[in-house]
Design a protein around this motif. Structure first.
Motif, PDB file in Angstrom:
ATOM      1  N   TYR A  93      10.579 -47.667  34.980  1.00 19.43           N
ATOM      2  CA  TYR A  93      10.232 -46.930  36.202  1.00 19.43           C
ATOM      3  C   TYR A  93      10.956 -47.508  37.406  1.00 19.43           C
ATOM      4  O   TYR A  93      11.497 -46.777  38.242  1.00 19.43           O
ATOM      5  CB  TYR A  93       8.722 -46.973  36.434  1.00 19.43           C
TER       6      TYR A  93
ATOM      7  N   TYR B 291      13.609 -44.936  38.701  1.00 19.22           N
ATOM      8  CA  TYR B 291      12.965 -44.084  39.690  1.00 19.22           C
ATOM      9  C   TYR B 291      12.814 -44.686  41.089  1.00 19.22           C
ATOM     10  O   TYR B 291      12.833 -43.958  42.069  1.00 19.22           O
ATOM     11  CB  TYR B 291      11.568 -43.663  39.192  1.00 19.22           C
TER      12      TYR B 291
ATOM     13  N   SER C  25       7.338 -45.599  33.213  1.00 17.23           N
ATOM     14  CA  SER C  25       8.321 -44.648  32.695  1.00 17.23           C
ATOM     15  C   SER C  25       8.221 -44.541  31.182  1.00 17.23           C
ATOM     16  O   SER C  25       8.281 -45.568  30.482  1.00 17.23           O
ATOM     17  CB  SER C  25       9.743 -45.091  33.082  1.00 17.23           C
TER      18      SER C  25
ATOM     19  N   HIS D 218      10.458 -43.254  29.203  1.00 12.87           N
ATOM     20  CA  HIS D 218      11.748 -43.598  28.613  1.00 12.87           C
ATOM     21  C   HIS D 218      11.963 -45.108  28.597  1.00 12.87           C
ATOM     22  O   HIS D 218      12.511 -45.655  27.637  1.00 12.87           O
ATOM     23  CB  HIS D 218      12.870 -42.893  29.379  1.00 12.87           C
TER      24      HIS D 218
ATOM     25  N   ASP E 134      10.348 -36.755  41.737  1.00 11.39           N
ATOM     26  CA  ASP E 134       9.936 -37.932  42.487  1.00 11.39           C
ATOM     27  C   ASP E 134      10.537 -37.866  43.893  1.00 11.39           C
ATOM     28  O   ASP E 134      11.735 -37.599  44.071  1.00 11.39           O
ATOM     29  CB  ASP E 134      10.399 -39.192  41.766  1.00 11.39           C
TER      30      ASP E 134
ATOM     31  N   GLY F  29      13.622 -36.858  35.095  1.00 10.38           N
ATOM     32  CA  GLY F  29      12.940 -36.702  33.818  1.00 10.38           C
ATOM     33  C   GLY F  29      13.722 -35.823  32.854  1.00 10.38           C
ATOM     34  O   GLY F  29      13.786 -36.099  31.656  1.00 10.38           O
TER      35      GLY F  29
END
Length: 295
Positions: free
Chosen positions: A73, A77, A98, A100, A246, A260
């Protein structure tokens, strides 16, 4: 139908602190994986592995989820925020995980554990894949309870009004006044898609049902992992169309592509490749553990 989100993110208050629902959701996800996996170990779905070895695998996978999810994350992000305020890194209960990144963490844990036990990595991955969706589902429920990661306005006669929505917070209404305005119907214009619940239904419920059924009998190596990657990639890519990107990132391209979706596209391609590769792969046969000899 409209719903006003006024859920306390703290499940149990203990003085000035408390137990957050978000943490409880993660615990439920790990417990579900633990009990489901134990049943499959007992049925011999991962030959040569006993309950103790499986316990080690779950421990390492848990570390992979938490560390990988948090670091993912931060890197994918919101790197700038955590550089400016490093202490935010440990506040997992506030959200900011996150999938992923967590997936990469679990992959690393499985690779290390499989090598230690001299097992084929994809036999382990195929075993673990059906155990993951319950955790994903519980995590999305945690997002909903936290009132984060909501969707775009529905523009219809239904949706969820999130007090955390900047358009709502600008009204500067207390909880009681907010409830009164909601019941009067004046907040309906702020109703949004509960994208967290869409993901709960798709990534949690639907993926679990499909993968559990698909893996209920022996499948060729790569097949279960491939279906997992394909389903998650497609479901996540689809929901992102009604979920807000985001704020710190916005859309990456074309006025609609989100981070995403960008991270899910490789999963779709990898899933298709693994399913194709499974056509000529060997099939691991269950070997139930022999009952203990009578004394």
């Amino acid at each position: 139908m409209f719903y006003l989100h006024q859920i306390d993110p703290i499940a149990i208050h203990i003085g000035s602190r408390g137990v957050h629902w978000y943490g409880i959701m993660y615990l439920l996800g790990f417990l579900a994986a633990w009990f489901l996996g134990r049943a499959r170990v007992k049925a011999g779905r991962l030959p040569g592995v006993d309950a103790n070895a499986y316990g080690d695998l779950m421990f390492y996978a848990m570390l992979g989820v938490v560390l990988g999810g948090r670091l993912g994350y931060i890197l994918f992000y919101d790197l700038r925020t955590y550089i400016d305020n490093p202490l935010q890194i440990v506040k997992i209960w506030e959200g900011g995980m996150s999938f992923h990144g967590g997936l990469l963490g679990v992959v690393a844990a499985m690779f290390w554990w499989a090598r230690k036990h001299k097992l084929a990595f994809f036999d382990v991955a195929d075993f673990i894949a059906p155990l993951v969706p319950p955790g994903l589902g519980f995590g999305r429920l945690g997002n909903f309870i936290n009132g984060e990661l909501w969707g775009k306005p529905t523009g219809g006669t239904w949706g969820v009004v999130f007090p955390q929505d900047p358009d709502v917070t600008r009204l500067r209404l207390g909880a009681e006044a907010l409830r009164a305005q909601f019941e009067a119907g004046t907040l309906n214009i702020y109703a949004r898609h509960p994208s967290q619940l869409y993901q709960f239904a798709l990534e949690g419920v639907a993926m679990f049902a499909i993968l559990w059924w698909f893996s209920s009998r022996p499948r060729p190596r790569y097949a279960v992992s491939g279906l997992f990657a394909l389903l998650y990639g497609v479901f996540r890519f689809a929901v992102e169309f009604v979920r807000l990107p985001d704020q710190q990132l916005g859309y990456l391209a074309f006025g609609w592509l989100t981070m995403g979706q960008a991270l899910s596209l490789p999963l779709i391609l990898i899933g298709l490749f693994w399913l194709w590769k499974s056509r000529k792969a060997p099939t691991l046969q269950p070997q139930p553990a022999a009952p203990p000899a009578n004394a």
